[in-house]
Design a protein around this motif. Structure first.
Motif, PDB file in Angstrom:
ATOM      1  N   HIS A  33       0.832  -1.203   0.000  1.00  0.00           N
ATOM      2  CA  HIS A  33       0.000   0.000   0.000  1.00  0.00           C
ATOM      3  C   HIS A  33       0.874   1.263   0.000  1.00  0.00           C
ATOM      4  N   ALA A  34       1.906   1.266   0.868  1.00  0.00           N
ATOM      5  CA  ALA A  34       2.783   2.434   0.968  1.00  0.00           C
ATOM      6  C   ALA A  34       3.504   2.699  -0.347  1.00  0.00           C
ATOM      7  N   GLY A  65       1.506   3.354   8.508  1.00  0.00           N
ATOM      8  CA  GLY A  65       2.583   3.405   9.489  1.00  0.00           C
ATOM      9  C   GLY A  65       3.953   3.490   8.853  1.00  0.00           C
ATOM     10  N   ILE A  66       3.989   3.711   7.548  1.00  0.00           N
ATOM     11  CA  ILE A  66       5.245   3.808   6.796  1.00  0.00           C
ATOM     12  C   ILE A  66       5.333   5.211   6.207  1.00  0.00           C
ATOM     13  N   GLU A  67       6.443   5.896   6.477  1.00  0.00           N
ATOM     14  CA  GLU A  67       6.603   7.263   5.982  1.00  0.00           C
ATOM     15  C   GLU A  67       7.657   7.303   4.887  1.00  0.00           C
ATOM     16  N   ILE A  68       7.211   7.576   3.671  1.00  0.00           N
ATOM     17  CA  ILE A  68       8.118   7.706   2.523  1.00  0.00           C
ATOM     18  C   ILE A  68       7.954   9.109   1.965  1.00  0.00           C
ATOM     19  N   HIS A  69       9.013   9.884   1.986  1.00  0.00           N
ATOM     20  CA  HIS A  69       8.943  11.237   1.442  1.00  0.00           C
ATOM     21  C   HIS A  69       8.665  11.154  -0.061  1.00  0.00           C
ATOM     22  N   PRO A  70       7.794  12.027  -0.581  1.00  0.00           N
ATOM     23  CA  PRO A  70       7.461  11.950  -2.010  1.00  0.00           C
ATOM     24  C   PRO A  70       8.657  12.202  -2.927  1.00  0.00           C
ATOM     25  N   GLY A  71       9.716  12.801  -2.403  1.00  0.00           N
ATOM     26  CA  GLY A  71      10.889  13.043  -3.239  1.00  0.00           C
ATOM     27  C   GLY A  71      11.834  11.864  -3.339  1.00  0.00           C
ATOM     28  N   VAL A  87      10.927   4.714   7.875  1.00  0.00           N
ATOM     29  CA  VAL A  87      11.022   6.119   7.466  1.00  0.00           C
ATOM     30  C   VAL A  87      12.062   6.229   6.354  1.00  0.00           C
ATOM     31  N   ILE A  88      11.671   6.824   5.238  1.00  0.00           N
ATOM     32  CA  ILE A  88      12.563   6.991   4.089  1.00  0.00           C
ATOM     33  C   ILE A  88      12.591   8.475   3.734  1.00  0.00           C
ATOM     34  N   GLY A  89      13.792   9.063   3.777  1.00  0.00           N
ATOM     35  CA  GLY A  89      13.934  10.498   3.591  1.00  0.00           C
ATOM     36  C   GLY A  89      13.858  10.962   2.152  1.00  0.00           C
ATOM     37  N   GLU A  90      13.851  12.281   2.001  1.00  0.00           N
ATOM     38  CA  GLU A  90      13.604  12.919   0.702  1.00  0.00           C
ATOM     39  C   GLU A  90      14.606  12.539  -0.372  1.00  0.00           C
ATOM     40  N   HIS A 102      10.674  -3.964   9.270  1.00  0.00           N
ATOM     41  CA  HIS A 102      10.040  -2.921  10.069  1.00  0.00           C
ATOM     42  C   HIS A 102      11.070  -2.153  10.904  1.00  0.00           C
ATOM     43  N   GLY A 103      10.754  -0.891  11.155  1.00  0.00           N
ATOM     44  CA  GLY A 103      11.600  -0.060  11.995  1.00  0.00           C
ATOM     45  C   GLY A 103      12.838   0.487  11.327  1.00  0.00           C
TER      46      GLY A 103
END
Length: 258
Positions: A33-34, A65-71, A87-90, A102-103
């Motif tokens: 989904h993410a 619960g997964i954060e992926i920057h759109p960039g 968490v995945i940064g820009e 996870h994590g």
């Protein structure tokens, strides 16, 4: 997009033995989904709709619960197992066939603009809870052990473990991995820093076990060689005895006839 989603579904079946049906993967796998939501957010981001991209990413974080920057740039067949807390940064760049558990955090170490997040090349695997920080590169087939903190490049095919992470490679590491596999677990999941007495002891046991196995194999090979030499010697001795017996029998017969 549908072809890419089909590839993502197939990658789930290849890497997760718990997956049982396409419907289950489509409805119950937050990593899928993410990734799908990120495709949309990334499209907005690349076409100048920055706020809409961020808002779409925010909705994806809320749902999965997964954060992926759109960039962030992500390749094909990307798989996030379980996913919570990723968490995945820009400026992160992710190649093909990469697996995250996870994590995991692909984070930055600087407030400056520009490249500040990691690059993961093809077929990289990052274990649960690991933190990969800064504009570093995990090269092809690299692995990051669970809960490791990686702040330096990882060579192709190598494994990073510990806090801060150290690189496992070379002949001794390969022997350790092989021996660990016989015991039923992967050695790269053991944090091997010198500041961890337990992990140092476990690594010492693995190294000792690998060395012992090597000595036993050499000993068995030598015993087999000695056994073969003894059989050959017995055969020669038996042949010489037969020749002597034959010659002695012929001489006795000649004496009797004479």
């Amino acid at each position: 997009m549908f072809a890419a989603i089909r590839e993502d579904i197939n990658s789930v079946f290849e890497r997760d033995p718990a997956a049982r049906s396409v419907w289950e993967v489509l409805t119950c796998y937050p990593g899928l989904h993410a990734r799908t939501i990120h495709r949309l957010a990334n499209w907005f981001w690349r076409h100048g709709l920055k706020w809409l991209g961020r808002f779409t990413s925010h909705l994806g974080r809320w749902f999965t619960g997964i954060e992926i920057h759109p960039g962030a740039t992500i390749g094909r067949r990307f798989f996030i197992d379980h996913g919570m807390g990723v968490v995945i940064g820009e400026t992160a760049q992710i190649g093909d066939d990469v697996t995250l558990y996870h994590g995991v955090t692909l984070g930055g170490t600087s407030w400056n603009k520009g490249k500040r997040h990691p690059t993961l090349m093809d077929r990289v695997v990052v274990g649960a809870g690991a933190k990969v920080l800064g504009p570093i590169t995990i090269h092809e087939d690299g692995k990051v052990g669970s809960n490791a903190v990686v702040v330096k490049d990882v060579p192709a095919g190598a494994t990073a473990v510990g806090i801060p992470a150290r690189i496992i490679e070379g002949e001794s590491a390969a022997k350790r991995e092989e021996h660990a596999a016989k015991l039923g677990f992967s050695a790269y999941a053991v944090t091997g820093g010198d500041d961890d007495p337990l992990s140092s002891a476990l690594n010492g046991i693995l190294d000792h076990g690998a060395a012992t196995d090597q000595k036993v194999e050499l000993l068995m090979a030598r015993l087999e060689q000695l056994e073969a030499e003894l059989k050959c010697r017995d055969a020669v001795d038996s042949g010489e005895a037969a020749v002597v017996a034959h010659a002695f029998g012929a001489r006795s017969k000649n004496v009797a006839n004479g």
